[in-house]
Design a protein around this motif. Structure first.
Motif, short mmCIF file in Angstrom:
data_model
loop_
_atom_site.label_atom_id
_atom_site.label_comp_id
_atom_site.label_asym_id
_atom_site.label_seq_id
_atom_site.Cartn_x
_atom_site.Cartn_y
_atom_site.Cartn_z
N SER A 98 0.86 -1.18 0.00
CA SER A 98 0.00 0.00 0.00
C SER A 98 0.90 1.23 0.00
O SER A 98 2.12 1.11 -0.04
CB SER A 98 -0.90 0.01 1.25
OG SER A 98 -0.14 0.30 2.40
N GLU A 99 0.28 2.37 0.05
CA GLU A 99 1.06 3.60 0.12
C GLU A 99 1.14 4.12 1.55
O GLU A 99 1.62 5.22 1.79
CB GLU A 99 0.43 4.65 -0.78
CG GLU A 99 0.50 4.27 -2.24
CD GLU A 99 -0.39 5.14 -3.09
OE1 GLU A 99 -0.37 6.36 -2.91
OE2 GLU A 99 -1.11 4.58 -3.92
N MET A 120 -0.90 -3.04 -9.07
CA MET A 120 -0.92 -2.14 -10.22
C MET A 120 0.25 -1.16 -10.14
O MET A 120 0.90 -1.03 -9.11
CB MET A 120 -2.24 -1.37 -10.30
CG MET A 120 -2.46 -0.40 -9.16
SD MET A 120 -3.98 0.55 -9.29
CE MET A 120 -5.20 -0.64 -8.82
N LEU A 121 0.47 -0.48 -11.24
CA LEU A 121 1.59 0.44 -11.39
C LEU A 121 1.54 1.62 -10.42
O LEU A 121 2.57 2.10 -9.96
CB LEU A 121 1.60 0.97 -12.84
CG LEU A 121 2.57 2.10 -13.16
CD1 LEU A 121 4.00 1.62 -13.01
CD2 LEU A 121 2.33 2.61 -14.56
N THR A 122 0.37 2.07 -10.08
CA THR A 122 0.18 3.31 -9.34
C THR A 122 1.15 3.46 -8.16
O THR A 122 1.22 2.60 -7.30
CB THR A 122 -1.27 3.39 -8.81
OG1 THR A 122 -2.15 3.21 -9.91
CG2 THR A 122 -1.53 4.73 -8.17
N ASN A 123 1.86 4.57 -8.17
CA ASN A 123 2.74 4.96 -7.06
C ASN A 123 3.77 3.91 -6.66
O ASN A 123 4.04 3.72 -5.46
CB ASN A 123 1.91 5.40 -5.85
CG ASN A 123 1.09 6.63 -6.17
OD1 ASN A 123 1.56 7.55 -6.82
ND2 ASN A 123 -0.15 6.63 -5.72
N HIS A 138 6.34 4.77 -4.04
CA HIS A 138 5.95 4.99 -2.65
C HIS A 138 5.69 3.70 -1.87
O HIS A 138 5.59 3.73 -0.65
CB HIS A 138 4.70 5.87 -2.57
CG HIS A 138 4.91 7.23 -3.12
ND1 HIS A 138 5.72 8.16 -2.52
CD2 HIS A 138 4.44 7.83 -4.24
CE1 HIS A 138 5.73 9.27 -3.24
NE2 HIS A 138 4.96 9.09 -4.29
N ARG A 139 5.59 2.58 -2.54
CA ARG A 139 5.15 1.35 -1.87
C ARG A 139 6.16 0.78 -0.87
O ARG A 139 5.77 0.12 0.07
CB ARG A 139 4.79 0.30 -2.90
CG ARG A 139 3.53 0.70 -3.67
CD ARG A 139 3.09 -0.40 -4.58
NE ARG A 139 1.99 0.04 -5.41
CZ ARG A 139 0.78 -0.48 -5.36
NH1 ARG A 139 0.51 -1.45 -4.54
NH2 ARG A 139 -0.16 -0.02 -6.16
N THR A 152 4.31 -2.47 -14.74
CA THR A 152 4.60 -2.41 -13.31
C THR A 152 6.00 -3.00 -13.06
O THR A 152 6.78 -2.43 -12.28
CB THR A 152 3.53 -3.16 -12.50
OG1 THR A 152 2.25 -2.62 -12.84
CG2 THR A 152 3.77 -3.03 -11.02
#
Length: 159
Positions: free
Chosen positions: A61-62, A88-91, A94-95, A118
């Protein structure tokens, strides 16, 4: 991402525990998947003393203070393999950074990602490509099953 894993693990006689908190716990509960609600690190450390885990499979998660990041640290310290799942690719950057500026401060040993873009994002961050595995997002298979059921139940009328 893990909804199908308990069934797979049971079928293959793989011992496992699922720890979750917050949103992940709510999702698991909604699918009637047994899990231990992880409230803090003390609870986790007690469980680690009772069980001899060889691998941690960690959701991402972020959340910069996610217990998953602590699990990665514990895994490194206790010589337990860590595998993180990224949906998914998102952020991507930051993970695994936690409160640091290093996007891979809490880098797991291995990553399971859903697609090549990703994978590429994590390679660009410095993750070893040999330690990244691509799988399709499991939701795709679930949606295809629902589609098949609906097509059987409501066949298209041919004109």
């Amino acid at each position: 991402m893990i909804l199908d894993l308990p069934k797979y693990f049971k079928k293959n006689n793989i011992y496992f525990d699922i720890f979750a908190n917050n949103y992940a716990s709510k999702i698991l509960s909604s699918f009637n998947i047994n899990h231990i609600i992880l409230k803090n690190l003390e609870q986790l450390n007690c469980s680690l003393k009772k069980n001899n885990y060889s691998t941690f499979l960690i959701g991402t998660s972020e959340n910069v203070k996610s217990i998953g990041l602590d699990l990665i640290d514990i895994g490194k310290r206790e010589n337990i393999k860590t595998i993180a799942i990224v949906d998914m690719l998102t952020n991507a950057e930051h993970r695994f950074k936690g409160t640091s500026e290093d996007p891979l401060k809490y880098k797991p040993d291995f990553l399971v990602v859903t697609d090549e873009i990703t994978e590429k994002a994590f390679i660009e961050l410095g993750m070893n490509p040999d330690n990244i595995y691509i799988c399709n997002h499991p939701q795709i298979g679930r949606i295809k099953e629902i589609k098949k059921e609906l097509e059987n139940k409501f066949p298209k009328k041919r004109s």
